[in-house]
Design an enzyme around this catalytic site. Structure first.
Site, PDB file in Angstrom:
ATOM      1  N   GLU A 149      -3.419   7.568  -4.096  1.00 37.01           N
ATOM      2  CA  GLU A 149      -3.447   6.320  -3.331  1.00 37.01           C
ATOM      3  C   GLU A 149      -3.306   5.156  -4.293  1.00 37.01           C
ATOM      4  O   GLU A 149      -4.131   4.991  -5.201  1.00 37.01           O
ATOM      5  CB  GLU A 149      -4.751   6.199  -2.535  1.00 37.01           C
ATOM      6  CG  GLU A 149      -4.793   4.956  -1.652  1.00 37.01           C
ATOM      7  CD  GLU A 149      -6.074   4.879  -0.829  1.00 37.01           C
ATOM      8  OE1 GLU A 149      -5.974   4.928   0.403  1.00 37.01           O
ATOM      9  OE2 GLU A 149      -7.160   4.756  -1.440  1.00 37.01           O
ATOM     10  N   TYR A 177       0.865  -1.195   0.000  1.00 38.98           N
ATOM     11  CA  TYR A 177       0.000   0.000   0.000  1.00 38.98           C
ATOM     12  C   TYR A 177       0.895   1.236   0.000  1.00 38.98           C
ATOM     13  O   TYR A 177       1.900   1.287   0.718  1.00 38.98           O
ATOM     14  CB  TYR A 177      -0.898   0.020   1.231  1.00 38.98           C
ATOM     15  CG  TYR A 177      -1.666   1.327   1.390  1.00 38.98           C
ATOM     16  CD1 TYR A 177      -2.923   1.489   0.826  1.00 38.98           C
ATOM     17  CD2 TYR A 177      -1.106   2.398   2.090  1.00 38.98           C
ATOM     18  CE1 TYR A 177      -3.614   2.683   0.949  1.00 38.98           C
ATOM     19  CE2 TYR A 177      -1.793   3.598   2.212  1.00 38.98           C
ATOM     20  CZ  TYR A 177      -3.045   3.731   1.642  1.00 38.98           C
ATOM     21  OH  TYR A 177      -3.722   4.917   1.758  1.00 38.98           O
TER      22      TYR A 177
END
Length: 398
Positions: free
Chosen positions: A206, A118
């Site tokens: 993101e 991530y």
């Protein structure tokens, strides 16, 4: 301004971030053509078919499918295009899917094990600096990771005077447990990702997951990107990325009219001048036992035409039981606002079916209150003080 995944990846590619080969399709036939092009160039026979909407959690709602043949690509595209996709980030009715992204398979065999990470870039409001947040636990809800294993969430703050430095990129790769070719590729990835965030004037990048392939390449497999609308004048080429189909229709209408409007879930409509006063008005409504139905800033002018447009937009929400007009007469005179409210009310006639509380303070506030009080037959209630306006809201909601 939120972007679709494929649009965010176009920005990433322009800054040197590696992404899989992908093509967007608006029909099943285009999806089939896209799969054939990817197969011809990459040789893969497995593809991801991904719904393109402004919401996360698409896979949980059936918006991401793995096609194990070119024929399955068309089949899944037929299923996904036109569906109302419900995810944890949409309303109960979901969002209609207008297009899909056809992506090459990245889970191929190789000398090492594929991994998912991530990574996001955003502003740390506490320090006033941008930061990279990252975790070795990619492909999952980052909130769940932060709650269950907070030690697996890392952050790297970036000095705005220098931008991201090589040692910081190496630190990110090290904390993700990488070595060799994957380590070097991750350092390049982190540097390019930050430059994409900064260079595009974004408020959020993101990437979940950042993917390490079996041959140690680092790719952005997904991309959630939000651009700062206030900086779009510097990026004329990004303006066409806006997809009004993904936005609240009333917010689109308000923006076209030059009004700052955000739809909320309450029962009291707000019409205010100035963002700070709008926030205070929303607090006032809460204290009065109501819930704000919207944020609406009419700006420095509030003539009859502008007020009428604002009333019409607020009343599109069937949950609105009352409207609170809270104007500070600095640039604009209160008596002119009051006349605008009266004229708009008369022009709209039966379209206004809820009480309106009007609180005006500032230049000519006394004259404004007298003007409203002198009108008969209008369901308009004047107020002078904040507390008085709160009491009026309580009365009409009771």
């Amino acid at each position: 301004m939120n972007l679709h995944e494929y649009q965010g990846k176009e920005i990433l590619k322009s800054f040197g971030v590696k992404v899989p080969m992908e093509l967007v399709a608006t029909t099943p036939e285009e999806a089939l053509e896209a799969a054939n092009k990817i197969h011809a160039e990459k040789g893969c026979t497995v593809f991801a078919v991904k719904a393109q909407i402004h919401a996360g959690g698409r896979g949980k709602g059936g918006g991401v499918k793995i096609a194990k043949s070119i024929e399955e690509v068309k089949m899944y595209a037929e299923q996904i295009i036109g569906m109302m996709l419900v995810t944890p980030q949409t309303s109960a009715e979901g969002k209609e899917v207008h297009q899909v992204l056809i992506s090459e398979n990245v889970y191929y065999d190789g000398p090492s094990k594929p991994e998912e990470y991530y990574m996001s870039v955003l502003l740390n409001r506490a320090t006033g600096k941008n930061m990279i947040m990252y975790s070795p636990e990619g492909g999952m809800d980052i909130e769940a990771v932060a709650q269950a294993t907070p030690e697996l969430i890392f952050t790297e703050e970036i000095d705005p005077a220098t931008g991201i430095l090589p040692f910081q990129a190496r630190k990110i790769a090290f904390n993700l447990g990488l070595s060799g070719a994957a380590f070097k590729d991750m350092t390049k990835f982190a540097m390019a990702l930050y430059k994409a965030y900064e260079g595009s004037d974004s408020s959020l990048f993101e990437i979940n997951p950042v993917f390490k392939t079996a041959d140690d390449q680092i790719l952005a497999v997904d991309a959630k990107v939000s651009l700062d609308e206030n900086a779009l004048y510097r990026h004329k080429d990004y303006i066409d990325y806006r997809d009004v189909r993904e936005e609240h229709p009333t917010e689109v209408e308000a923006k076209a009219a030059g009004l700052n409007y955000v739809a909320l879930d309450g029962n009291v409509g707000c019409m205010v001048n100035g963002a700070g006063l709008a926030m205070g008005t929303m607090d006032l409504i809460k204290q009065a036992g109501g819930e704000p139905a919207n944020f609406l800033d009419v700006g420095g002018t509030a003539d009859a035409e502008r007020v009428e447009i604002a009333f019409g937009i607020i009343l599109k929400d069937p949950n609105v039981k009352a409207i609170l007009v809270n104007i500070f007469g600095g640039i604009v005179r209160c008596d002119r606002v009051a006349q605008g409210v009266v004229d708009a009310y008369k022009n709209m006639g039966d379209k206004i079916n809820v009480p309106i509380i009007v609180r005006l303070q500032g230049t000519n506030a006394v004259e404004a209150k007298a003007l409203i009080d002198a009108e008969e037959g209008l369901n308009v209630i004047s107020a002078t003080e904040f507390q008085e306006a709160a009491e009026k809201v309580q009365e009409v909601l009771a």
